[in-house]
Design a protein around this motif. Structure first.
Motif, PDB file in Angstrom:
ATOM      1  N   LEU A 107       1.039  -1.515   0.269  1.00 41.99           N
ATOM      2  CA  LEU A 107      -0.374  -0.136   0.034  1.00 41.99           C
ATOM      3  C   LEU A 107       1.632   1.593  -0.087  1.00 41.99           C
ATOM      4  O   LEU A 107       0.664   1.729  -0.616  1.00 41.99           O
ATOM      5  CB  LEU A 107      -0.872  -0.330   1.016  1.00 41.99           C
ATOM      6  CG  LEU A 107      -2.346  -1.045   0.268  1.00 41.99           C
ATOM      7  CD1 LEU A 107      -3.071  -1.035   2.439  1.00 41.99           C
ATOM      8  CD2 LEU A 107      -3.348  -0.068  -0.122  1.00 41.99           C
ATOM      9  N   PRO A 108       2.131   1.396   0.324  1.00 39.31           N
ATOM     10  CA  PRO A 108       2.791   2.587   1.190  1.00 39.31           C
ATOM     11  C   PRO A 108       3.408   2.692  -0.553  1.00 39.31           C
ATOM     12  O   PRO A 108       3.160   4.262  -1.220  1.00 39.31           O
ATOM     13  CB  PRO A 108       3.932   2.375   2.017  1.00 39.31           C
ATOM     14  CG  PRO A 108       3.246   1.610   2.767  1.00 39.31           C
ATOM     15  CD  PRO A 108       2.465   0.889   1.485  1.00 39.31           C
ATOM     16  N   ARG A 109       4.275   2.155  -1.790  1.00 39.74           N
ATOM     17  CA  ARG A 109       4.255   2.191  -2.313  1.00 39.74           C
ATOM     18  C   ARG A 109       3.247   2.403  -3.343  1.00 39.74           C
ATOM     19  O   ARG A 109       3.216   3.007  -4.289  1.00 39.74           O
ATOM     20  CB  ARG A 109       5.031   0.627  -3.284  1.00 39.74           C
ATOM     21  CG  ARG A 109       6.213   0.122  -2.188  1.00 39.74           C
ATOM     22  CD  ARG A 109       6.999  -0.654  -3.013  1.00 39.74           C
ATOM     23  NE  ARG A 109       6.438  -2.151  -3.290  1.00 39.74           N
ATOM     24  CZ  ARG A 109       6.270  -2.569  -4.343  1.00 39.74           C
ATOM     25  NH1 ARG A 109       7.560  -3.182  -4.951  1.00 39.74           N
ATOM     26  NH2 ARG A 109       5.745  -3.743  -4.530  1.00 39.74           N
ATOM     27  N   LEU A 110       2.093   2.159  -3.584  1.00 37.51           N
ATOM     28  CA  LEU A 110       0.956   2.319  -4.354  1.00 37.51           C
ATOM     29  C   LEU A 110       0.611   3.339  -4.032  1.00 37.51           C
ATOM     30  O   LEU A 110       0.243   4.110  -5.109  1.00 37.51           O
ATOM     31  CB  LEU A 110      -0.318   1.204  -4.170  1.00 37.51           C
ATOM     32  CG  LEU A 110      -1.454   1.365  -4.902  1.00 37.51           C
ATOM     33  CD1 LEU A 110      -1.160   1.119  -6.659  1.00 37.51           C
ATOM     34  CD2 LEU A 110      -2.242   0.423  -5.188  1.00 37.51           C
ATOM     35  N   ALA A 111       0.287   3.703  -2.896  1.00 35.44           N
ATOM     36  CA  ALA A 111       0.055   5.070  -2.805  1.00 35.44           C
ATOM     37  C   ALA A 111       1.351   6.161  -2.797  1.00 35.44           C
ATOM     38  O   ALA A 111       0.687   7.508  -3.505  1.00 35.44           O
ATOM     39  CB  ALA A 111      -0.233   5.656  -0.976  1.00 35.44           C
ATOM     40  N   GLY A 112       2.230   5.793  -3.105  1.00 32.65           N
ATOM     41  CA  GLY A 112       3.509   6.518  -3.537  1.00 32.65           C
ATOM     42  C   GLY A 112       3.371   7.189  -5.456  1.00 32.65           C
ATOM     43  O   GLY A 112       3.023   8.042  -5.896  1.00 32.65           O
ATOM     44  N   TRP A 113       2.983   5.862  -5.809  1.00 32.89           N
ATOM     45  CA  TRP A 113       2.949   5.999  -7.631  1.00 32.89           C
ATOM     46  C   TRP A 113       1.881   6.227  -7.303  1.00 32.89           C
ATOM     47  O   TRP A 113       1.515   7.005  -8.792  1.00 32.89           O
ATOM     48  CB  TRP A 113       2.818   4.459  -8.142  1.00 32.89           C
ATOM     49  CG  TRP A 113       3.795   3.497  -7.897  1.00 32.89           C
ATOM     50  CD1 TRP A 113       5.150   4.208  -7.853  1.00 32.89           C
ATOM     51  CD2 TRP A 113       3.832   2.298  -7.498  1.00 32.89           C
ATOM     52  NE1 TRP A 113       6.630   3.301  -7.718  1.00 32.89           N
ATOM     53  CE2 TRP A 113       6.027   1.952  -7.314  1.00 32.89           C
ATOM     54  CE3 TRP A 113       3.245   1.008  -7.114  1.00 32.89           C
ATOM     55  CZ2 TRP A 113       5.833   1.156  -6.979  1.00 32.89           C
ATOM     56  CZ3 TRP A 113       4.059  -0.116  -7.139  1.00 32.89           C
ATOM     57  CH2 TRP A 113       5.584   0.042  -7.023  1.00 32.89           C
ATOM     58  N   SER A 114       0.110   6.819  -6.781  1.00 29.98           N
ATOM     59  CA  SER A 114      -0.714   7.166  -7.267  1.00 29.98           C
ATOM     60  C   SER A 114      -0.816   9.023  -7.316  1.00 29.98           C
ATOM     61  O   SER A 114      -1.187   9.643  -8.074  1.00 29.98           O
ATOM     62  CB  SER A 114      -1.784   6.678  -6.683  1.00 29.98           C
ATOM     63  OG  SER A 114      -1.166   7.308  -5.202  1.00 29.98           O
ATOM     64  N   GLY A 115       0.498   9.402  -6.988  1.00 36.21           N
ATOM     65  CA  GLY A 115       1.196  10.815  -7.012  1.00 36.21           C
ATOM     66  C   GLY A 115      -0.211  11.521  -6.093  1.00 36.21           C
ATOM     67  O   GLY A 115      -0.537  12.384  -5.957  1.00 36.21           O
ATOM     68  N   GLY A 116      -0.347  11.227  -5.403  1.00 39.16           N
ATOM     69  CA  GLY A 116      -0.957  11.621  -3.355  1.00 39.16           C
ATOM     70  C   GLY A 116      -2.618  11.767  -3.572  1.00 39.16           C
ATOM     71  O   GLY A 116      -3.157  12.618  -3.240  1.00 39.16           O
ATOM     72  N   ARG A 117      -3.132  10.546  -4.317  1.00 38.45           N
ATOM     73  CA  ARG A 117      -4.534  10.577  -4.905  1.00 38.45           C
ATOM     74  C   ARG A 117      -5.293   9.883  -4.015  1.00 38.45           C
ATOM     75  O   ARG A 117      -6.156   9.862  -3.660  1.00 38.45           O
ATOM     76  CB  ARG A 117      -4.385   9.426  -6.043  1.00 38.45           C
ATOM     77  CG  ARG A 117      -4.107  10.952  -7.574  1.00 38.45           C
ATOM     78  CD  ARG A 117      -5.027  10.118  -8.476  1.00 38.45           C
ATOM     79  NE  ARG A 117      -3.926  10.778 -10.162  1.00 38.45           N
ATOM     80  CZ  ARG A 117      -3.341  10.789  -9.784  1.00 38.45           C
ATOM     81  NH1 ARG A 117      -2.328  10.234  -9.582  1.00 38.45           N
ATOM     82  NH2 ARG A 117      -3.200  11.932 -11.925  1.00 38.45           N
ATOM     83  N   PHE A 118      -4.591   9.457  -2.574  1.00 39.57           N
ATOM     84  CA  PHE A 118      -4.879   9.001  -1.644  1.00 39.57           C
ATOM     85  C   PHE A 118      -3.611   8.297  -0.721  1.00 39.57           C
ATOM     86  O   PHE A 118      -2.529   7.920  -1.084  1.00 39.57           O
ATOM     87  CB  PHE A 118      -5.784   6.998  -2.127  1.00 39.57           C
ATOM     88  CG  PHE A 118      -4.999   5.592  -1.830  1.00 39.57           C
ATOM     89  CD1 PHE A 118      -4.401   5.081  -1.170  1.00 39.57           C
ATOM     90  CD2 PHE A 118      -5.306   5.438  -3.533  1.00 39.57           C
ATOM     91  CE1 PHE A 118      -3.175   3.835  -2.061  1.00 39.57           C
ATOM     92  CE2 PHE A 118      -3.930   4.433  -4.120  1.00 39.57           C
ATOM     93  CZ  PHE A 118      -3.195   3.646  -2.779  1.00 39.57           C
ATOM     94  N   ASP A 119      -4.432   7.999   0.144  1.00 35.50           N
ATOM     95  CA  ASP A 119      -2.745   7.673   2.202  1.00 35.50           C
ATOM     96  C   ASP A 119      -3.325   6.512   2.570  1.00 35.50           C
ATOM     97  O   ASP A 119      -4.487   5.878   2.126  1.00 35.50           O
ATOM     98  CB  ASP A 119      -3.375   9.124   2.457  1.00 35.50           C
ATOM     99  CG  ASP A 119      -2.580  10.693   2.359  1.00 35.50           C
ATOM    100  OD1 ASP A 119      -1.862  10.647   1.547  1.00 35.50           O
ATOM    101  OD2 ASP A 119      -3.608  11.676   3.102  1.00 35.50           O
ATOM    102  N   VAL A 120      -2.082   5.636   2.693  1.00 35.68           N
ATOM    103  CA  VAL A 120      -2.465   5.020   3.463  1.00 35.68           C
ATOM    104  C   VAL A 120      -2.609   5.310   4.812  1.00 35.68           C
ATOM    105  O   VAL A 120      -1.848   5.994   4.952  1.00 35.68           O
ATOM    106  CB  VAL A 120      -1.036   4.277   3.083  1.00 35.68           C
ATOM    107  CG1 VAL A 120      -1.140   2.551   4.679  1.00 35.68           C
ATOM    108  CG2 VAL A 120      -0.743   4.131   2.000  1.00 35.68           C
ATOM    109  N   PRO A 121      -3.483   4.685   5.796  1.00 32.78           N
ATOM    110  CA  PRO A 121      -3.765   5.096   7.068  1.00 32.78           C
ATOM    111  C   PRO A 121      -3.233   4.975   8.162  1.00 32.78           C
ATOM    112  O   PRO A 121      -2.311   3.400   8.129  1.00 32.78           O
ATOM    113  CB  PRO A 121      -5.365   4.646   7.100  1.00 32.78           C
ATOM    114  CG  PRO A 121      -5.457   3.132   6.317  1.00 32.78           C
ATOM    115  CD  PRO A 121      -4.446   3.612   4.857  1.00 32.78           C
ATOM    116  N   GLN A 122      -2.434   5.598   9.249  1.00 30.44           N
ATOM    117  CA  GLN A 122      -1.423   5.604   9.725  1.00 30.44           C
ATOM    118  C   GLN A 122      -1.927   4.625  10.971  1.00 30.44           C
ATOM    119  O   GLN A 122      -3.020   5.150  11.484  1.00 30.44           O
ATOM    120  CB  GLN A 122      -0.791   6.124   9.915  1.00 30.44           C
ATOM    121  CG  GLN A 122       0.239   7.065   9.323  1.00 30.44           C
ATOM    122  CD  GLN A 122       1.489   5.817   8.735  1.00 30.44           C
ATOM    123  OE1 GLN A 122       1.971   5.608   9.747  1.00 30.44           O
ATOM    124  NE2 GLN A 122       1.503   6.132   7.640  1.00 30.44           N
TER     125      GLN A 122
END
Length: 126
Positions: A107-122
């Motif tokens: 998920l963190p890598r996918l969130a990075g590739w999304s260009g900020g379109r979604f965040d990973v909840p902490q």
């Protein structure tokens, strides 16, 4: 449309396919009709080489053995984690698309590739 990430299964996954081919070879040699079992290792090898996920600036494309499905970033409502930490894209229409090679740890890598379109909840801090 440049591909930011192309995620596939490791080629090491072909080792069990080779083992399967060796195991069915004696049975396939028994008769011409039994030779059809050789299609099993061929289908498994095709699946290992084909299945995956492509991420680019406009969306995510999932690839299966026989087809592919594209979800644009604008059509993405969220990502759901299902059993065994597998991921599914949830579309604005309510449909779900499986991400075959990605897990919750990605998920963190996918969130990075999304260009900020979604965040990973902490996780909540204690």
């Amino acid at each position: 449309m440049a591909v930011l990430a192309r995620l596939r299964l490791s080629k090491v996954a072909l080792l069990p396919v080779v083992f399967l081919a060796v195991c069915v070879l004696p049975f396939a040699a028994a008769s011409p009709a039994a030779a059809l079992v050789l299609l099993l290792p061929l289908a498994a090898a095709a699946w290992v080489l084909r299945v995956g996920v492509d991420v680019d600036d406009t969306g995510i494309t999932t690839r299966g053995l026989l087809g592919q499905r594209r979800v644009a970033w604008d059509d993405l409502a969220g990502i759901r984690v299902v059993r065994n930490a597998r991921l599914r894209l949830v579309t604005r229409g309510g449909g779900e698309v499986s991400l075959p090679v990605l897990r919750a740890r990605d998920l963190p890598r996918l969130a990075g590739w999304s260009g900020g379109r979604f965040d990973v909840p902490q996780p909540p801090s204690a």
